[in-house]
Design a protein around this motif. Structure first.
Motif, PDB file in Angstrom:
ATOM      1  N   SER B  46       0.852  -1.208   0.000  1.00 33.92           N
ATOM      2  CA  SER B  46       0.000   0.000   0.000  1.00 33.92           C
ATOM      3  C   SER B  46       0.873   1.239   0.000  1.00 33.92           C
ATOM      4  O   SER B  46       2.070   1.184   0.329  1.00 33.92           O
ATOM      5  CB  SER B  46      -0.893   0.012   1.249  1.00 33.92           C
ATOM      6  OG  SER B  46      -0.086   0.241   2.405  1.00 33.92           O
ATOM      7  N   ILE B 128       2.875   7.301 -10.277  1.00 33.85           N
ATOM      8  CA  ILE B 128       1.507   6.788 -10.298  1.00 33.85           C
ATOM      9  C   ILE B 128       0.803   7.329 -11.538  1.00 33.85           C
ATOM     10  O   ILE B 128       0.548   8.527 -11.630  1.00 33.85           O
ATOM     11  CB  ILE B 128       0.738   7.205  -9.032  1.00 33.85           C
ATOM     12  CG1 ILE B 128       1.458   6.623  -7.790  1.00 33.85           C
ATOM     13  CG2 ILE B 128      -0.699   6.718  -9.094  1.00 33.85           C
ATOM     14  CD1 ILE B 128       1.023   7.221  -6.494  1.00 33.85           C
ATOM     15  N   VAL B 236      -7.878   2.857  -5.287  1.00 29.43           N
ATOM     16  CA  VAL B 236      -7.565   4.181  -4.720  1.00 29.43           C
ATOM     17  C   VAL B 236      -8.674   4.545  -3.725  1.00 29.43           C
ATOM     18  O   VAL B 236      -9.855   4.468  -4.064  1.00 29.43           O
ATOM     19  CB  VAL B 236      -7.499   5.272  -5.801  1.00 29.43           C
ATOM     20  CG1 VAL B 236      -6.959   6.561  -5.193  1.00 29.43           C
ATOM     21  CG2 VAL B 236      -6.626   4.830  -6.959  1.00 29.43           C
ATOM     22  N   ARG B 253      -4.696  10.214  -0.054  1.00 29.19           N
ATOM     23  CA  ARG B 253      -5.022   9.206  -1.070  1.00 29.19           C
ATOM     24  C   ARG B 253      -4.254   7.932  -0.729  1.00 29.19           C
ATOM     25  O   ARG B 253      -3.046   7.989  -0.490  1.00 29.19           O
ATOM     26  CB  ARG B 253      -4.559   9.745  -2.428  1.00 29.19           C
ATOM     27  CG  ARG B 253      -5.424   9.395  -3.595  1.00 29.19           C
ATOM     28  CD  ARG B 253      -4.965  10.114  -4.851  1.00 29.19           C
ATOM     29  NE  ARG B 253      -5.711  11.348  -5.093  1.00 29.19           N
ATOM     30  CZ  ARG B 253      -5.289  12.297  -5.910  1.00 29.19           C
ATOM     31  NH1 ARG B 253      -4.123  12.198  -6.509  1.00 29.19           N
ATOM     32  NH2 ARG B 253      -6.028  13.366  -6.117  1.00 29.19           N
ATOM     33  N   TYR B 255      -3.383   3.911  -1.867  1.00 29.23           N
ATOM     34  CA  TYR B 255      -3.389   2.950  -2.981  1.00 29.23           C
ATOM     35  C   TYR B 255      -3.146   1.561  -2.386  1.00 29.23           C
ATOM     36  O   TYR B 255      -2.319   1.398  -1.486  1.00 29.23           O
ATOM     37  CB  TYR B 255      -2.275   3.260  -3.985  1.00 29.23           C
ATOM     38  CG  TYR B 255      -2.445   4.573  -4.705  1.00 29.23           C
ATOM     39  CD1 TYR B 255      -2.051   5.765  -4.109  1.00 29.23           C
ATOM     40  CD2 TYR B 255      -3.032   4.639  -5.969  1.00 29.23           C
ATOM     41  CE1 TYR B 255      -2.214   6.990  -4.750  1.00 29.23           C
ATOM     42  CE2 TYR B 255      -3.201   5.865  -6.618  1.00 29.23           C
ATOM     43  CZ  TYR B 255      -2.784   7.031  -6.002  1.00 29.23           C
ATOM     44  OH  TYR B 255      -2.961   8.243  -6.658  1.00 29.23           O
TER      45      TYR B 255
END
Lengths: 14, 262
Positions: B46, B128, B236, B253, B255
């Motif tokens: 992550s 990203i 996301v 944010r 991921y």
């Protein structure tokens, strides 16, 4: 069974 | 000289609470645009990205871009010394080896000052790509937190599947199985209670609940959470941060790489 992927397999590491 | 003053210091306290258990050490990149941070957890499963815009601060000065490498649990311990109503000011000289945090109580009768050592972190950055997502779900953040907590009792992974007007969270384990189905709400009376789904194509993906429960620590920052999914790309989870007068301050944010069938 499910295998956990890694982010490095999707995003390019600088 | 870098100096950033936030009258709503509680925002910074909540941001640290939202990331300190996921990432131990990280660097704040400070520029004239604002402060940002990007770091992966140690397992590289992550990643968290934080953005705080310069014009969201009550005073912001950044003569030269600086990178402030820190141990986040230390920073979090210091921020716990700030009251929820305190104004927080971060200060760092351009070539310094420490950062100063100043907490001012509302009634201006009490001022605390703490210094935290900076670290030289050779942090690796991830590029990203901006991909269009097949599915985007906006839902109440407390609902997402409760679903992840409830399903973690059942199993360690959640399978998220999305149809046109509903999203399903399913988990199974030794004791049994559980599914939670959320339908898109019509024009909900309160926007923060609404569930809205935009779907280009249906998806079904599995993710480890351990990480989603870490992400949900950002719940106090935003009444809504946004989930973006596409086949075989990381999920996301985004919490946008607005300050008291509703202006956009930034975001957290997260991921998360999917779990796939062997």
């Amino acid at each position: 069974l499910k295998k956990q992927k890694l982010l490095n397999e999707y995003f390019h590491v600088f | 000289m870098f100096e950033a003053k936030l009258i709503q210091g509680a925002i910074l306290k909540k941001i640290l609470d939202a990331i300190k258990d996921l990432v131990n050490e990280a660097s704040w990149d400070c520029s004239s645009q604002g402060m940002s941070l990007q770091a992966m957890d140690t397992s590289h499963v992550s990643l968290v990205a934080v953005q705080m815009k310069a014009d969201g601060f009550d005073k912001y000065r950044c003569d030269r871009s600086v990178t402030l490498g820190m141990n986040l649990s230390s920073l979090s311990k210091i921020l716990k010394c700030a009251g929820n109503d305190d104004t927080i000011t971060l200060k760092a000289p351009d070539d310094g080896d420490k950062i100063t945090l100043v907490f001012e109580a509302k009634n201006e009768s009490e001022t605390s000052e703490y210094e935290v050592k900076l670290m030289n972190l050779d942090s690796e950055y991830l590029g990203i790509p901006d991909t269009p997502y097949s599915v985007n779900v906006k839902m109440p953040s407390h609902k997402f937190q409760r679903i992840c907590r409830d399903l973690q009792q059942i199993g360690d992974a959640v399978t998220i599947s999305c149809a046109k007007d509903s999203i399903r969270f399913a988990a199974k384990g030794d004791l049994g199985s559980g599914t939670v189905n959320l339908c898109q709400t019509a024009s909900a009376d309160k926007p923060e209670d609404s569930v809205s789904i935009s779907m280009q194509e249906p998806i079904i993906q599995s993710f480890a609940l351990k990480y989603l429960n870490h992400f949900a620590k950002a719940t106090p920052l935003s009444p809504q959470v946004s989930l973006s999914l596409s086949p075989d790309v990381p999920l996301v989870v985004e919490y946008s941060i607005t300050d008291d007068d509703g202006s956009d301050f930034g975001y957290i944010r997260y991921y998360l790489a999917p779990k796939i069938d062997e």
